[in-house]
Design a protein around this motif. Structure first.
Motif, PDB file in Angstrom:
ATOM      1  N   SER A   1      41.113  40.058  34.563  1.00  0.00           N
ATOM      2  CA  SER A   1      42.505  39.658  34.372  1.00  0.00           C
ATOM      3  C   SER A   1      42.784  39.315  32.909  1.00  0.00           C
ATOM      4  CB  SER A   1      42.833  38.458  35.260  1.00  0.00           C
ATOM      5  OG  SER A   1      44.156  38.010  35.048  1.00  0.00           O
ATOM      6  N   ALA A   2      41.912  38.519  32.299  1.00  0.00           N
ATOM      7  CA  ALA A   2      42.113  38.108  30.913  1.00  0.00           C
ATOM      8  C   ALA A   2      42.018  39.296  29.965  1.00  0.00           C
ATOM      9  CB  ALA A   2      41.084  37.048  30.538  1.00  0.00           C
ATOM     10  N   THR A   3      41.055  40.182  30.211  1.00  0.00           N
ATOM     11  CA  THR A   3      40.857  41.331  29.331  1.00  0.00           C
ATOM     12  C   THR A   3      42.040  42.294  29.400  1.00  0.00           C
ATOM     13  OG1 THR A   3      38.450  41.170  29.598  1.00  0.00           O
ATOM     14  CG2 THR A   3      39.336  43.255  28.782  1.00  0.00           C
ATOM     15  N   LEU A   4      42.444  42.649  30.609  1.00  0.00           N
ATOM     16  CA  LEU A   4      43.537  43.610  30.767  1.00  0.00           C
ATOM     17  C   LEU A   4      44.878  43.036  30.297  1.00  0.00           C
ATOM     18  CD1 LEU A   4      42.790  45.328  34.205  1.00  0.00           C
ATOM     19  CD2 LEU A   4      42.335  46.183  31.892  1.00  0.00           C
ATOM     20  N   SER A   5      45.149  41.795  30.645  1.00  0.00           N
ATOM     21  CA  SER A   5      46.437  41.208  30.265  1.00  0.00           C
ATOM     22  C   SER A   5      46.550  41.100  28.741  1.00  0.00           C
ATOM     23  CB  SER A   5      46.632  39.842  30.913  1.00  0.00           C
ATOM     24  OG  SER A   5      45.604  38.935  30.538  1.00  0.00           O
ATOM     25  N   ALA A   6      45.461  40.690  28.070  1.00  0.00           N
ATOM     26  CA  ALA A   6      45.484  40.600  26.613  1.00  0.00           C
ATOM     27  C   ALA A   6      45.665  41.982  25.991  1.00  0.00           C
ATOM     28  CB  ALA A   6      44.192  39.954  26.112  1.00  0.00           C
ATOM     29  N   GLY A   7      44.959  42.969  26.513  1.00  0.00           N
ATOM     30  CA  GLY A   7      45.078  44.324  25.980  1.00  0.00           C
ATOM     31  C   GLY A   7      46.467  44.906  26.170  1.00  0.00           C
ATOM     32  N   LEU A   8      47.056  44.668  27.333  1.00  0.00           N
ATOM     33  CA  LEU A   8      48.405  45.180  27.594  1.00  0.00           C
ATOM     34  C   LEU A   8      49.443  44.506  26.698  1.00  0.00           C
ATOM     35  CD1 LEU A   8      48.229  45.384  31.489  1.00  0.00           C
ATOM     36  CD2 LEU A   8      48.446  47.324  29.899  1.00  0.00           C
ATOM     37  N   ARG A   9      49.265  43.219  26.457  1.00  0.00           N
ATOM     38  CA  ARG A   9      50.175  42.520  25.528  1.00  0.00           C
ATOM     39  C   ARG A   9      50.040  43.086  24.121  1.00  0.00           C
ATOM     40  NH1 ARG A   9      48.161  37.706  28.453  1.00  0.00           N
ATOM     41  NH2 ARG A   9      49.742  37.146  30.013  1.00  0.00           N
ATOM     42  N   ASP A  10      48.809  43.413  23.717  1.00  0.00           N
ATOM     43  CA  ASP A  10      48.601  44.003  22.399  1.00  0.00           C
ATOM     44  C   ASP A  10      49.318  45.345  22.264  1.00  0.00           C
ATOM     45  OD1 ASP A  10      47.058  41.876  21.595  1.00  0.00           O
ATOM     46  OD2 ASP A  10      45.139  42.870  22.004  1.00  0.00           O
ATOM     47  N   HIS A  11      49.532  46.033  23.395  1.00  0.00           N
ATOM     48  CA  HIS A  11      50.221  47.328  23.377  1.00  0.00           C
ATOM     49  C   HIS A  11      51.722  47.180  23.642  1.00  0.00           C
ATOM     50  CE1 HIS A  11      46.141  49.049  23.565  1.00  0.00           C
ATOM     51  NE2 HIS A  11      46.709  50.169  23.136  1.00  0.00           N
ATOM     52  N   GLY A  12      52.223  45.958  23.593  1.00  0.00           N
ATOM     53  CA  GLY A  12      53.668  45.763  23.628  1.00  0.00           C
ATOM     54  C   GLY A  12      54.278  45.451  24.973  1.00  0.00           C
ATOM     55  N   TYR A  13      53.459  45.195  25.983  1.00  0.00           N
ATOM     56  CA  TYR A  13      53.993  44.876  27.306  1.00  0.00           C
ATOM     57  C   TYR A  13      54.082  43.371  27.507  1.00  0.00           C
ATOM     58  CZ  TYR A  13      52.994  49.769  28.364  1.00  0.00           C
ATOM     59  OH  TYR A  13      52.963  51.149  28.341  1.00  0.00           O
ATOM     60  N   ARG A  14      55.078  42.956  28.286  1.00  0.00           N
ATOM     61  CA  ARG A  14      55.104  41.579  28.773  1.00  0.00           C
ATOM     62  C   ARG A  14      54.268  41.537  30.047  1.00  0.00           C
ATOM     63  NH1 ARG A  14      60.923  40.086  30.089  1.00  0.00           N
ATOM     64  NH2 ARG A  14      61.138  42.323  30.440  1.00  0.00           N
ATOM     65  N   VAL A  15      53.381  40.580  30.143  1.00  0.00           N
ATOM     66  CA  VAL A  15      52.448  40.538  31.276  1.00  0.00           C
ATOM     67  C   VAL A  15      52.391  39.135  31.862  1.00  0.00           C
ATOM     68  CG1 VAL A  15      50.110  41.024  32.081  1.00  0.00           C
ATOM     69  CG2 VAL A  15      51.058  42.322  30.144  1.00  0.00           C
ATOM     70  N   ALA A  16      52.636  39.048  33.172  1.00  0.00           N
ATOM     71  CA  ALA A  16      52.372  37.827  33.929  1.00  0.00           C
ATOM     72  C   ALA A  16      51.145  38.087  34.796  1.00  0.00           C
ATOM     73  CB  ALA A  16      53.575  37.459  34.787  1.00  0.00           C
ATOM     74  N   VAL A  17      50.409  37.030  35.145  1.00  0.00           N
ATOM     75  CA  VAL A  17      49.186  37.206  35.922  1.00  0.00           C
ATOM     76  C   VAL A  17      49.209  36.314  37.160  1.00  0.00           C
ATOM     77  CG1 VAL A  17      47.818  37.885  33.918  1.00  0.00           C
ATOM     78  CG2 VAL A  17      47.965  35.474  34.558  1.00  0.00           C
ATOM     79  N   ALA A  18      48.512  36.767  38.190  1.00  0.00           N
ATOM     80  CA  ALA A  18      48.314  35.993  39.415  1.00  0.00           C
ATOM     81  C   ALA A  18      46.945  36.354  39.959  1.00  0.00           C
ATOM     82  CB  ALA A  18      49.405  36.300  40.439  1.00  0.00           C
ATOM     83  N   ARG A  19      46.335  35.412  40.680  1.00  0.00           N
ATOM     84  CA  ARG A  19      44.992  35.654  41.206  1.00  0.00           C
ATOM     85  C   ARG A  19      44.981  35.994  42.687  1.00  0.00           C
ATOM     86  NH1 ARG A  19      44.048  31.314  37.732  1.00  0.00           N
ATOM     87  NH2 ARG A  19      44.063  29.822  39.450  1.00  0.00           N
ATOM     88  N   SER A  20      46.153  35.976  43.318  1.00  0.00           N
ATOM     89  CA  SER A  20      46.231  36.310  44.738  1.00  0.00           C
ATOM     90  C   SER A  20      47.658  36.752  45.058  1.00  0.00           C
ATOM     91  CB  SER A  20      45.872  35.099  45.605  1.00  0.00           C
ATOM     92  OG  SER A  20      46.858  34.086  45.461  1.00  0.00           O
ATOM     93  N   ALA A  21      47.842  37.363  46.227  1.00  0.00           N
ATOM     94  CA  ALA A  21      49.178  37.755  46.662  1.00  0.00           C
ATOM     95  C   ALA A  21      50.056  36.526  46.837  1.00  0.00           C
ATOM     96  CB  ALA A  21      49.089  38.546  47.964  1.00  0.00           C
ATOM     97  N   GLU A  22      49.457  35.460  47.383  1.00  0.00           N
ATOM     98  CA  GLU A  22      50.213  34.231  47.612  1.00  0.00           C
ATOM     99  C   GLU A  22      50.691  33.632  46.290  1.00  0.00           C
ATOM    100  OE1 GLU A  22      47.964  35.227  51.148  1.00  0.00           O
ATOM    101  OE2 GLU A  22      47.379  35.034  49.043  1.00  0.00           O
ATOM    102  N   GLU A  23      49.885  33.750  45.235  1.00  0.00           N
ATOM    103  CA  GLU A  23      50.272  33.253  43.925  1.00  0.00           C
ATOM    104  C   GLU A  23      51.294  34.183  43.262  1.00  0.00           C
ATOM    105  OE1 GLU A  23      47.963  32.578  39.731  1.00  0.00           O
ATOM    106  OE2 GLU A  23      46.967  31.777  41.535  1.00  0.00           O
ATOM    107  N   ALA A  24      51.232  35.453  43.617  1.00  0.00           N
ATOM    108  CA  ALA A  24      52.140  36.432  43.005  1.00  0.00           C
ATOM    109  C   ALA A  24      53.554  36.339  43.564  1.00  0.00           C
ATOM    110  CB  ALA A  24      51.597  37.843  43.232  1.00  0.00           C
ATOM    111  N   MET A  25      53.704  36.010  44.842  1.00  0.00           N
ATOM    112  CA  MET A  25      55.010  36.084  45.491  1.00  0.00           C
ATOM    113  C   MET A  25      56.080  35.224  44.820  1.00  0.00           C
ATOM    114  SD  MET A  25      54.823  38.441  47.638  1.00  0.00           S
ATOM    115  CE  MET A  25      56.395  38.213  48.464  1.00  0.00           C
ATOM    116  N   PRO A  26      55.810  33.954  44.447  1.00  0.00           N
ATOM    117  CA  PRO A  26      56.854  33.178  43.764  1.00  0.00           C
ATOM    118  C   PRO A  26      57.280  33.801  42.440  1.00  0.00           C
ATOM    119  CG  PRO A  26      55.102  31.738  44.570  1.00  0.00           C
ATOM    120  CD  PRO A  26      54.607  33.142  44.722  1.00  0.00           C
ATOM    121  N   GLN A  27      56.345  34.411  41.723  1.00  0.00           N
ATOM    122  CA  GLN A  27      56.694  35.060  40.456  1.00  0.00           C
ATOM    123  C   GLN A  27      57.560  36.289  40.704  1.00  0.00           C
ATOM    124  OE1 GLN A  27      53.767  35.190  37.219  1.00  0.00           O
ATOM    125  NE2 GLN A  27      52.211  34.562  38.723  1.00  0.00           N
TER     126      GLN A  27
END
Length: 205
Positions: free
Chosen positions: A25-51
């Motif tokens: 998660s940390a590696t991909l999110s940092a890399g995607l931000r470096d390529h100009g994307y906005r990235v939010a992260v979650a560790r489970s479906a339950e954590e993702a749903m509110p976002q």
């Protein structure tokens, strides 16, 4: 000095990465931000749903194997309720799993381990495909709206023909003239006419 109201909204694609492995998660999110994307992260479906409920994401990058609700279950939910596109990250690449992912609306299926450079081509393709699908959906909605409006006009013209014993063209002209006089859309006049009592038609003559 600029104020928050003067700032333009961020137009960069907004991604949600749902991955329970902290290192990935940390590696991909940092890399995607470096390529100009906005990235939010979650560790489970339950954590993702509110976002997902709070933000308008352009695409979800989703681990297939998650604690609690599985990635496949979450993807099915997103596809059915939000038409939100998904790319799957998985440790398994057998045809049955790929088919299950596609059936749940996946626009990409990548087998781990994977780095950002490997992810980017699939991500860009999925975002472009997602925009095409949204455009088709909007066009479909516009077409359906036009068909509904045409159907209402046709029904209203038929009502005028039947109740006033006139031909189709005079009935349509009467409907159009009423719309112009009232400075309203002809579809709105037709909709009202379909619900109006028969005695009210005399006012349109």
């Amino acid at each position: 000095m600029s104020t928050p109201q003067d700032e333009e909204p961020d137009q960069r694609p907004h991604l949600l990465l749902v991955e329970d492995d902290r290192l990935i998660s940390a590696t991909l999110s940092a890399g995607l931000r470096d390529h100009g994307y906005r990235v939010a992260v979650a560790r489970s479906a339950e954590e993702a749903m509110p976002q997902i409920a709070e933000h308008a994401f352009d695409l979800v990058i989703l681990d297939e194997q998650l604690p609690g609700m599985s990635g496949l279950e979450l993807a099915a939910l997103l596809n059915a309720q939000l038409s939100l596109p998904v790319i799957f990250l998985t440790a398994f690449g057998d045809p049955g799993r790929v088919r299950s992912a596609v059936e749940r609306g996946a626009l990409g299926y990548l087998v781990k381990p994977i780095d950002v450079e490997q992810l980017l081509p699939t991500l860009r393709t999925a975002l472009a495909r997602s925009e095409d699908l949204r455009r088709l959906h909007r066009n479909g909605q516009n077409l359906q709206r036009a068909l509904d409006e045409r159907r209402e006009i046709s029904i209203a013209v038929g009502i005028l023909m039947e109740r006033l014993r006139i031909e189709r063209q005079p009935a349509f002209e009467m409907l159009r003239k009423t719309a112009r006089t009232q400075r309203r859309k002809i579809e709105d006049v037709a909709r009202d006419l379909m619900q109006a009592p028969a005695e009210n038609l005399a006012r349109m003559r």
